[in-house]
Design a protein around this motif. Structure first.
Motif, mmCIF file in Angstrom:
data_model
loop_
_atom_site.group_PDB
_atom_site.id
_atom_site.type_symbol
_atom_site.label_atom_id
_atom_site.label_comp_id
_atom_site.label_asym_id
_atom_site.label_seq_id
_atom_site.Cartn_x
_atom_site.Cartn_y
_atom_site.Cartn_z
ATOM 1 N N SER A 152 0.793 -1.226 0.000
ATOM 2 C CA SER A 152 0.000 0.000 0.000
ATOM 3 C C SER A 152 0.824 1.275 0.000
ATOM 4 O O SER A 152 0.279 2.360 -0.192
ATOM 5 N N GLY A 153 2.107 1.159 0.252
ATOM 6 C CA GLY A 153 2.950 2.334 0.401
ATOM 7 C C GLY A 153 3.033 2.733 1.867
ATOM 8 O O GLY A 153 2.121 2.453 2.650
ATOM 9 N N VAL A 154 4.116 3.382 2.228
ATOM 10 C CA VAL A 154 4.340 3.744 3.629
ATOM 11 C C VAL A 154 3.298 4.752 4.096
ATOM 12 O O VAL A 154 2.702 4.591 5.163
ATOM 13 N N ASP A 155 3.062 5.781 3.309
ATOM 14 C CA ASP A 155 2.123 6.819 3.738
ATOM 15 C C ASP A 155 0.689 6.317 3.845
ATOM 16 O O ASP A 155 -0.043 6.729 4.745
ATOM 17 N N ALA A 156 0.277 5.442 2.941
ATOM 18 C CA ALA A 156 -1.107 4.946 2.943
ATOM 19 C C ALA A 156 -1.355 3.873 4.003
ATOM 20 O O ALA A 156 -2.507 3.599 4.350
ATOM 21 N N THR A 157 -0.302 3.268 4.506
ATOM 22 C CA THR A 157 -0.455 2.219 5.517
ATOM 23 C C THR A 157 -0.831 2.847 6.854
ATOM 24 O O THR A 157 -0.231 3.820 7.285
ATOM 25 N N THR A 158 -1.811 2.260 7.493
ATOM 26 C CA THR A 158 -2.250 2.732 8.811
ATOM 27 C C THR A 158 -1.833 1.744 9.892
ATOM 28 O O THR A 158 -1.524 0.580 9.602
ATOM 29 N N ILE A 159 -1.846 2.214 11.101
ATOM 30 C CA ILE A 159 -1.569 1.343 12.251
ATOM 31 C C ILE A 159 -2.568 0.189 12.273
ATOM 32 O O ILE A 159 -2.208 -0.955 12.575
ATOM 33 N N GLU A 160 -3.805 0.475 11.932
ATOM 34 C CA GLU A 160 -4.842 -0.575 11.929
ATOM 35 C C GLU A 160 -4.516 -1.662 10.910
ATOM 36 O O GLU A 160 -4.743 -2.848 11.168
ATOM 37 N N MET A 161 -3.997 -1.267 9.767
ATOM 38 C CA MET A 161 -3.617 -2.252 8.752
ATOM 39 C C MET A 161 -2.497 -3.150 9.286
ATOM 40 O O MET A 161 -2.525 -4.372 9.090
ATOM 41 N N ARG A 166 -1.808 -3.709 12.460
ATOM 42 C CA ARG A 166 -2.385 -4.522 13.534
ATOM 43 C C ARG A 166 -3.132 -5.715 12.957
ATOM 44 O O ARG A 166 -2.945 -6.853 13.397
ATOM 45 N N ASP A 167 -3.979 -5.468 11.958
ATOM 46 C CA ASP A 167 -4.754 -6.552 11.359
ATOM 47 C C ASP A 167 -3.841 -7.602 10.723
ATOM 48 O O ASP A 167 -4.065 -8.802 10.886
ATOM 49 N N ARG A 168 -2.816 -7.149 10.037
ATOM 50 C CA ARG A 168 -1.920 -8.061 9.337
ATOM 51 C C ARG A 168 -1.083 -8.883 10.318
ATOM 52 O O ARG A 168 -0.807 -10.060 10.090
ATOM 53 N N SER A 169 -0.670 -8.266 11.408
ATOM 54 C CA SER A 169 0.202 -8.954 12.367
ATOM 55 C C SER A 169 -0.560 -9.824 13.352
ATOM 56 O O SER A 169 0.023 -10.715 13.966
ATOM 57 N N GLY A 170 -1.838 -9.526 13.535
ATOM 58 C CA GLY A 170 -2.608 -10.242 14.545
ATOM 59 C C GLY A 170 -2.339 -9.750 15.952
ATOM 60 O O GLY A 170 -2.814 -10.330 16.933
ATOM 61 N N ALA A 171 -1.568 -8.676 16.063
ATOM 62 C CA ALA A 171 -1.246 -8.113 17.379
ATOM 63 C C ALA A 171 -2.405 -7.251 17.857
ATOM 64 O O ALA A 171 -3.131 -6.668 17.061
ATOM 65 N N SER A 172 -2.537 -7.159 19.141
ATOM 66 C CA SER A 172 -3.528 -6.230 19.683
ATOM 67 C C SER A 172 -2.984 -4.820 19.539
ATOM 68 O O SER A 172 -1.775 -4.615 19.415
ATOM 69 N N ILE A 173 -3.857 -3.854 19.556
ATOM 70 C CA ILE A 173 -3.418 -2.467 19.471
ATOM 71 C C ILE A 173 -2.515 -2.126 20.659
ATOM 72 O O ILE A 173 -1.530 -1.406 20.523
ATOM 73 N N GLY A 174 -2.834 -2.699 21.814
ATOM 74 C CA GLY A 174 -2.005 -2.479 22.998
ATOM 75 C C GLY A 174 -0.601 -3.027 22.816
ATOM 76 O O GLY A 174 0.384 -2.382 23.192
ATOM 77 N N SER A 175 -0.494 -4.213 22.234
ATOM 78 C CA SER A 175 0.811 -4.822 21.989
ATOM 79 C C SER A 175 1.608 -3.987 20.993
ATOM 80 O O SER A 175 2.805 -3.729 21.178
ATOM 81 N N LEU A 176 0.941 -3.547 19.956
ATOM 82 C CA LEU A 176 1.610 -2.746 18.939
ATOM 83 C C LEU A 176 2.156 -1.450 19.539
ATOM 84 O O LEU A 176 3.321 -1.101 19.325
#
Length: 192
Positions: free
Chosen positions: A21-30, A32-42
């Motif tokens: 998606s590119g660095v700028d277009a990538t969000t923290i949520e993306m 998180r979803d891809r890694s399976g990590a919780s937002i807290g862990s991230l």
């Protein structure tokens, strides 16, 4: 083989998202979803996207440095040293094209960001190790008289340029196929 850590999972997920998606277009949520990590862990591990970018960059350049360090042997000839710099770079880029693409395009952002000083210090440390390795050969007159900054650019510059073109799909010959020739070019360019 040990399972990657949660931090590694997050970095690999970030790299995949940045590549797609590119660095700028990538969000923290993306990430998180891809890694399976919780937002807290991230946030616990990295705090924000810029720190993820910095960590991913530093980890990648650290892998190249480790590859180089692993290849260094006591009493290496000047030619072997110069060729090792090139072959390790080519090997790492060829094995990690998405990561290499990210590094080539993110340096300015990382240098200007929160981990900029850590990057500069890592570069200084790597520079000191390389200078130490080459110092005896310099004293023995194995190299042309070149400023240290110019020496480094002459040695790795052609490989970086070819790698950049290969990563962009602008070459007909594979990067790994040029490995030995690029190493020989580097040596011919700096030998006395």
């Amino acid at each position: 083989m040990a399972r990657p850590s949660r931090k590694d999972d997050i970095l690999q997920a970030a790299l995949a998202c940045f590549s797609e998606s590119g660095v700028d277009a990538t969000t923290i949520e993306m990430i998180r979803d891809r890694s399976g990590a919780s937002i807290g862990s991230l946030y616990h591990h990295y705090g924000n996207k810029e720190r993820i970018i910095g960590a991913l960059y530093l980890t990648g350049v650290g892998q190249y440095a480790a590859l180089l360090d692993a290849g260094i042997e006591e009493g290496m000839s000047a030619e072997a040293c110069v060729k090792l710099f090139v072959t390790c770079y080519v090997d790492w880029v060829a094995a990690n094209p998405d990561w290499a693409r990210f590094i080539l395009h993110s340096r300015g952002r990382v240098e200007a960001g929160e981990v900029g000083e850590a990057l500069r210090e890592a570069n200084r440390e790597q520079g000191r190790r390389i200078a130490g390795l080459l110092s005896e050969h310099r004293r023995a007159g194995a190299f042309k008289e070149l400023a240290a900054e110019l020496f480094n650019s002459v040695v790795i510059g052609p490989s970086q340029d070819y790698a950049r073109n290969w990563l962009a799909g602008r070459t007909k010959v594979g990067l790994i196929d040029c490995r030995d020739q690029l190493a020989q070019i580097a040596w011919e360019s700096v030998k006395a």
